[in-house]
Design an enzyme around this catalytic site. Structure first.
Site, PDB file in Angstrom:
ATOM      1  N   LYS A 137       0.815  -1.211   0.000  1.00 28.95           N
ATOM      2  CA  LYS A 137       0.000   0.000   0.000  1.00 28.95           C
ATOM      3  C   LYS A 137       0.854   1.268   0.000  1.00 28.95           C
ATOM      4  O   LYS A 137       0.345   2.348  -0.270  1.00 28.95           O
ATOM      5  CB  LYS A 137      -0.967  -0.017   1.177  1.00 28.95           C
ATOM      6  CG  LYS A 137      -2.011  -1.123   1.037  1.00 28.95           C
ATOM      7  CD  LYS A 137      -3.054  -1.071   2.121  1.00 28.95           C
ATOM      8  CE  LYS A 137      -4.119  -2.142   1.941  1.00 28.95           C
ATOM      9  NZ  LYS A 137      -3.617  -3.488   2.329  1.00 28.95           N
TER      10      LYS A 137
HETATM   11  C1  LIG Z   1      -4.506  -4.521   1.942  1.00 26.96           C
HETATM   12  C2  LIG Z   1      -3.812  -5.819   1.920  1.00 26.96           C
HETATM   13  C3  LIG Z   1      -4.253  -6.875   1.115  1.00 26.96           C
HETATM   14  C4  LIG Z   1      -5.514  -6.761   0.297  1.00 26.96           C
HETATM   15  O1  LIG Z   1      -5.409  -5.841  -0.764  1.00 26.96           O
HETATM   16  P1  LIG Z   1      -6.716  -5.330  -1.534  1.00 26.96           P
HETATM   17  O2  LIG Z   1      -6.246  -4.343  -2.514  1.00 26.96           O
HETATM   18  O3  LIG Z   1      -7.600  -4.735  -0.477  1.00 26.96           O
HETATM   19  O4  LIG Z   1      -7.339  -6.528  -2.145  1.00 26.96           O
HETATM   20  C5  LIG Z   1      -3.508  -8.028   1.075  1.00 26.96           C
HETATM   21  N1  LIG Z   1      -2.404  -8.179   1.821  1.00 26.96           N
HETATM   22  C6  LIG Z   1      -1.947  -7.207   2.632  1.00 26.96           C
HETATM   23  C7  LIG Z   1      -0.727  -7.443   3.447  1.00 26.96           C
HETATM   24  C8  LIG Z   1      -2.623  -5.992   2.702  1.00 26.96           C
HETATM   25  O5  LIG Z   1      -2.175  -5.029   3.499  1.00 26.96           O
END
Ligand SMILES: *Cc1c(COP(=O)(O)O)cnc(C)c1O
Length: 434
Positions: free
Chosen positions: A107
């Protein structure tokens, strides 16, 4: 370029509007009106390009009409100040390590890009403060808070479910201070997300304060995630492994995988995608039955995927013209219990020495079970395993090394505002902050 709402009722928005508003007024998610195909020449030379060079080309096709080229280039280079290496785990299965950024999760890419793009647009507007509301099940909060930390004209409110994120995750957004406020909600992630959605639709609140979202629904966070799918392909191509690529994405709100589906529409040669889930298997059941039935989320050891109503389903549905057949032809599904996830972490560590995090473990296992001969699998390793230290140490029965970036956060002091899941309380608090 214009952005339309998946609900098709709100008027199309400019990029500037879509980024500042986050969610369209008809509660739909913004989609770019066109997804441009990249030229063959780009794919011919991609293996010789650096990650930021690739990302600049991709960014140009999304945002080039709306942002001056030099500004866009600066935003891309500032965002990608870390590498995203593709690491071999076993024959034909590669980990795309998205955890080398400041908060050790994928993210960081979207959050860093969005903070800079929003900063640019606010600079154009002049004075009024923008308030970013973000609900987190763990990693979003830290990525967004760190991405926006100290950015002028922006205040960030992080809503998170009390007792449902790991201590390390919590420390990464409750210790920052400055323009970051953490709000600890007595409820689930879905409650946090509902509060944020309701705030955007509350007329009085929106008259009094300028609100925007930094959840994966915001186009400025969502679209830049396409960058690393191209880079993964470039790295495979360099190894002459790019003929039949299967990409597996551990998914919660489905923003990450949807960015990959966009990359494919732009011409990226991915044979198929797999969405890997934990016990929150709403999407898997949709693929089985053709019925999309959101439900309450259940807690698991892969907690960033504990989502019962994945927001980006609306984008997938729209992208494939609301056709169940079309969706099924592009995406396969898989889901795993906590026991299976733990088993996979242990097994892969014992057999290869590679330490998966609980989310990546779902992705790896789905490739293991679904890859055909001649196919090369890439799973997105969405966070560093040390972010889930307690879980991983319990599984392995031994201590693991903690990267320095994380120990620095751990030394900070938690500061957060406790709150019920009642919207009235949340609204009163926000209004008191003006
Ligand atoms: C947010 C997150 C996900 C999921 O991602 P999405 O875009 O919401 O599908 C998977 N793994 C980790 C470690 C995350 O932080």
């Amino acid at each position: 370029m214009k952005y339309y709402s998946t609900n098709k009722k709100a008027a199309p928005a400019s990029l500037h509007e879509a980024v500042v508003k986050g969610l369209a007024s008809d509660k739909g998610l913004y989609m770019p009106e066109t997804i441009k195909r990249l030229p063959d020449s780009f794919f011919d030379s991609i293996a010789d390009m650096s990650f930021p060079e690739i990302a600049c080309q991709v960014a140009d096709s999304f945002f080039g009409e709306d942002i001056p080229a030099e500004t866009l280039k600066r935003i891309v280079y500032e965002t990608l100040n870390f590498d995203v290496p593709l690491v071999k785990v076993q024959e034909n299965i590669y980990s795309l390590e998205l955890f080398h950024g400041p908060t050790l999760a994928f993210k960081d890419v979207g959050a860093r890009f969005m903070a800079r793009l929003l900063g640019y647009f606010i600079g154009l507007e002049g004075k009024q403060q923008v308030n970013v509301l973000v609900a987190t099940s763990g990693d979003t909060g830290s990525a967004v808070a760190n991405g926006f930390l100290g950015v002028d004209g922006i205040h960030v409110y992080v809503l998170y479910p009390k007792g449902k994120v790991s201590e390390i995750q919590e420390k990464q957004f409750t210790t920052l201070g400055k323009n970051i406020t953490a709000i600890e909600i007595d409820g689930t992630f879905d409650d946090c997300q509902a509060l944020v959605k309701q705030a955007f639709l509350d007329e009085e609140l929106n008259r009094q304060m300028k609100l925007t979202s930094a959840n994966s629904i915001n186009v400025a966070r969502f679209l830049p995630q396409a960058f690393y799918y191209f880079y993964a392909y470039a790295q495979l191509k360099k190894m002459k492994k790019a003929d039949e690529v299967v990409v597996c994405v551990p998914s919660g709100n489905f923003g990450n995988i949807t960015a990959g589906l966009f990359a494919q529409q732009m011409g990226l040669p991915v044979k198929r995608f797999i969405a890997a889930n934990n016990r929150n298997d709403v999407f898997y059941r949709y693929l089985e039955t053709g019925k999309y039935e959101p439900c309450a989320s259940v807690p698991t050891i892969a907690n960033a995927m504990d989502v019962g109503a994945p927001s980006n389903f609306a984008r997938i549905y729209d992208l494939y013209h609301r056709s169940f057949e079309e969706i099924r032809s592009h995406i396969a599904g898989a889901w795993y219990t906590d026991e299976q996830i733990a088993e996979e972490v242990q097994k892969v560590y014992n057999e290869t020495g590679y330490l998966l995090d609980p989310h990546g473990a779902c992705g790896y296992r789905a490739l293991q079970e679904n890859l055909k001969e001649n196919e090369t699998g890439v799973f997105l390793e969405t966070a560093h395993p040390a972010k889930f230290r307690d879980t991983i140490e319990r599984i392995l029965g031994q201590k693991i090394a903690i990267p320095e970036k994380l120990t620095t956060f751990m030394a900070g002091k938690k500061q957060s505002v406790p709150m019920t899941k009642d919207f009235g309380d949340f609204k009163k608090f926000l209004l008191s902050q003006r």
